[in-house]
Design an enzyme around this catalytic site. Structure first.
Site, PDB file in Angstrom:
ATOM      1  CD  GLU A 179      33.792 -18.796 150.247  1.00 15.18           C
ATOM      2  OE1 GLU A 179      33.811 -18.985 151.479  1.00 15.18           O
ATOM      3  OE2 GLU A 179      32.800 -18.319 149.660  1.00 15.18           O
ATOM      4  CG  ASP A 317      23.527  -6.959 152.069  1.00 12.50           C
ATOM      5  OD1 ASP A 317      24.149  -7.085 153.130  1.00 12.50           O
ATOM      6  OD2 ASP A 317      23.436  -7.859 151.216  1.00 12.50           O
ATOM      7  CD  GLN A 329      24.917 -14.149 162.457  1.00  8.95           C
ATOM      8  OE1 GLN A 329      24.347 -13.505 163.322  1.00  8.95           O
ATOM      9  NE2 GLN A 329      24.590 -15.382 162.167  1.00  8.95           N
TER      10      GLN A 329
END
Length: 489
Positions: A179, A317, A329
């Site tokens: 991105e 995480d 999520q």
């Protein structure tokens, strides 16, 4: 405080990211007092950081104040501070901000401290190639990216070689790296093409580097190939199978599997490769014996608790469980699961079944009208995937005003190709490095009473010595004049 209030179950939540925020909100109707401890005052929508770095969105649109988000939740309060210690025996959490420590006790603990950028043991790379994990990172990168064009214009006006200023390197071909590379290419080849006179921004070089054999490894070979072709159409050079071995102010070195090494001269470098769990994972591991994986994630029970400590939940995480990915999520669903388990215990209900993650799919945007999406067995590309990406990110963006504002910014950017957030300052670029040079960071800039008194005493002593030296010089000059010896000038 009444005896009823004092007896309420105390829940401490560490972190204001997806796990911390959704876990706190899931306890809004529970008979508990929730204390959120976070090192920032905002909730960060991390997947859109690259849009702040490339001038599409402002930092406020992806990072609303945590206090504002939770202002309507009467059983929740927020404390600013970075957690430095957790005592599982005493059931306390110690946090620090600007040298001041706070200790908070708990009955239940939800650890959602997230992860930071990993430089794979080469932390000194961070000075020259910032990561993409915080608002500070994004603003610094914005300054570096737009600043590189400004310095190239200045250099070209003088006739200097500016190739290194117009070369942008993104390390890491995961979703964030893809991105970021796509947006820098659009910025150079479209948005800025009429803004400069001495340089042609379309000649800017954007390089995407990764040691992996393909772009977007989690998306599979087919979508990876599609993403790579789209990037190359934008003018991005995709360099796969290369490991970055050195980074300095003027560039980096890439070593390939065949042994050859290539130097890329670049001032603006972005690190989007790898993450490591918060150091609190090690603190918890030392007290429970739970093992850590290579990324510092801690092994948890199937119900997301720590071995021997059912009152402590770890989500997001930080956990190593069933090879769960480090995505939003996982943190959201894990936090909601932990909050429900806390409520069930207080209400005397049976425990839930082991935590099971429901994969809602993965998406990555490449540029305007180009994206890839993987939802179950469905594989989508092009404008359909791009529209799906917009819808999903808009839904999960916190706050209605931020959703409306982001939608308007996207409309301006994607229709007209203009970007509203292009303001940069030297402070954005150099503040982090300047703070790092202070022994205690920002704490050294605060007027702590002890530090203030010591500094004032030192200044007074210096002033006294200066006055004594001046008096001695004046006496010497007077004595020399009385003896008829010419005074020095």
């Amino acid at each position: 405080m009444t005896s009823t209030q004092a007896a309420r179950h105390k829940v401490v939540v560490i972190g204001s990211g997806f796990g911390g925020l959704f876990g706190t909100k899931a306890l809004r109707r529970a008979d508990v007092d929730v204390t959120v401890i976070a090192k920032t005052t905002h909730h960060l929508f991390q997947p859109l950081l690259y849009q702040v770095a490339t001038g599409i969105l402002s930092e406020g649109e992806i990072a609303p104040p945590t206090r504002e988000v939770l202002s309507g939740q009467e059983n929740a309060r927020v404390i600013l501070g970075e957690v430095t210690d957790i005592d599982l025996t005493a059931k306390t959490v110690t946090s620090r901000v600007l040298g001041r420590e706070t200790t908070t006790s708990y009955d239940s603990l939800l650890v959602a401290a997230g992860a930071s950028q990993s430089y794979f043991g080469n932390d000194h790379f961070a000075e020259f190639a910032p990561g993409m994990k915080s608002i500070d990172d994004a603003l610094e990168l914005r300054g570096r990216i737009f600043g590189a064009f400004e310095m190239a214009e200045l250099g070209a006006t003088r006739g200097d070689d500016v190739d290194h200023l117009l070369t942008f390197v993104v390390v890491g071909a995961g979703p964030t790296g893809v991105e970021m590379a796509g947006q820098i290419a659009e910025l150079a080849h479209n948005t800025l093409r009429k803004d400069f006179r001495a340089i042609n921004t379309r000649h800017a070089r954007v390089v995407l580097v990764d040691a992996a054999p393909q772009v977007l490894p989690p998306f599979g070979a087919k979508l990876g190939e599609k993403a790579q072709r789209e990037l190359e159409k934008l003018g991005v050079e995709v360099m796969l199978g290369g490991m970055v071995t050195e980074v300095d102010e003027r560039g980096l070195e890439v070593k390939f599997k065949d042994g050859r090494t290539e130097r890329i001269d670049s001032v603006a470098k972005i690190w989007a490769a790898g993450v490591q769990a918060n150091p609190l994972g090690r603190t918890l591991s030392e007290q429970t014996g739970a093992p850590l994986d290579r990324a510092g994630r801690i092994a948890v029970n199937p119900d997301l608790t720590l071995p021997g400590h059912p009152e402590v939940f770890v989500v997001g995480d930080m956990i190593a469980l069933d090879n769960l990915p480090g995505v939003a999520q996982v943190a959201i669903q894990g936090a909601k699961y932990a909050a429900k388990e806390i409520r069930n215990r207080l209400e005397g209900k049976a425990p839930q079944p082991p935590f099971k993650y429901f994969d809602k799919g993965s998406m990555a945007i490449i540029s305007r009208f180009r994206a890839v999406a993987m939802v179950g067995k469905l594989r989508l590309t092009g404008i359909v995937a791009w529209l799906m990406w917009l819808a999903v990110h808009l839904v999960y963006l916190t706050g209605f005003k931020n959703q409306v504002s982001a939608l308007m910014r996207w409309a301006i950017t994607f229709i007209s190709n203009n970007r509203s957030e292009r303001t940069t300052t030297e402070q954005q670029i150099f503040a982090r490095a300047a703070l790092a040079r202070l022994r205690r960071g920002a704490a050294d800039l605060v007027s702590d009473p002890g530090i203030y008194d010591a500094t004032r005493a030192m200044m007074e002593e210096t002033r006294r010595q200066e006055l004594e030296a001046a008096a001695e010089r004046e006496a010497e000059l007077t004595d020399s004049g009385a003896r008829g010896v010419p005074a020095e000038r």
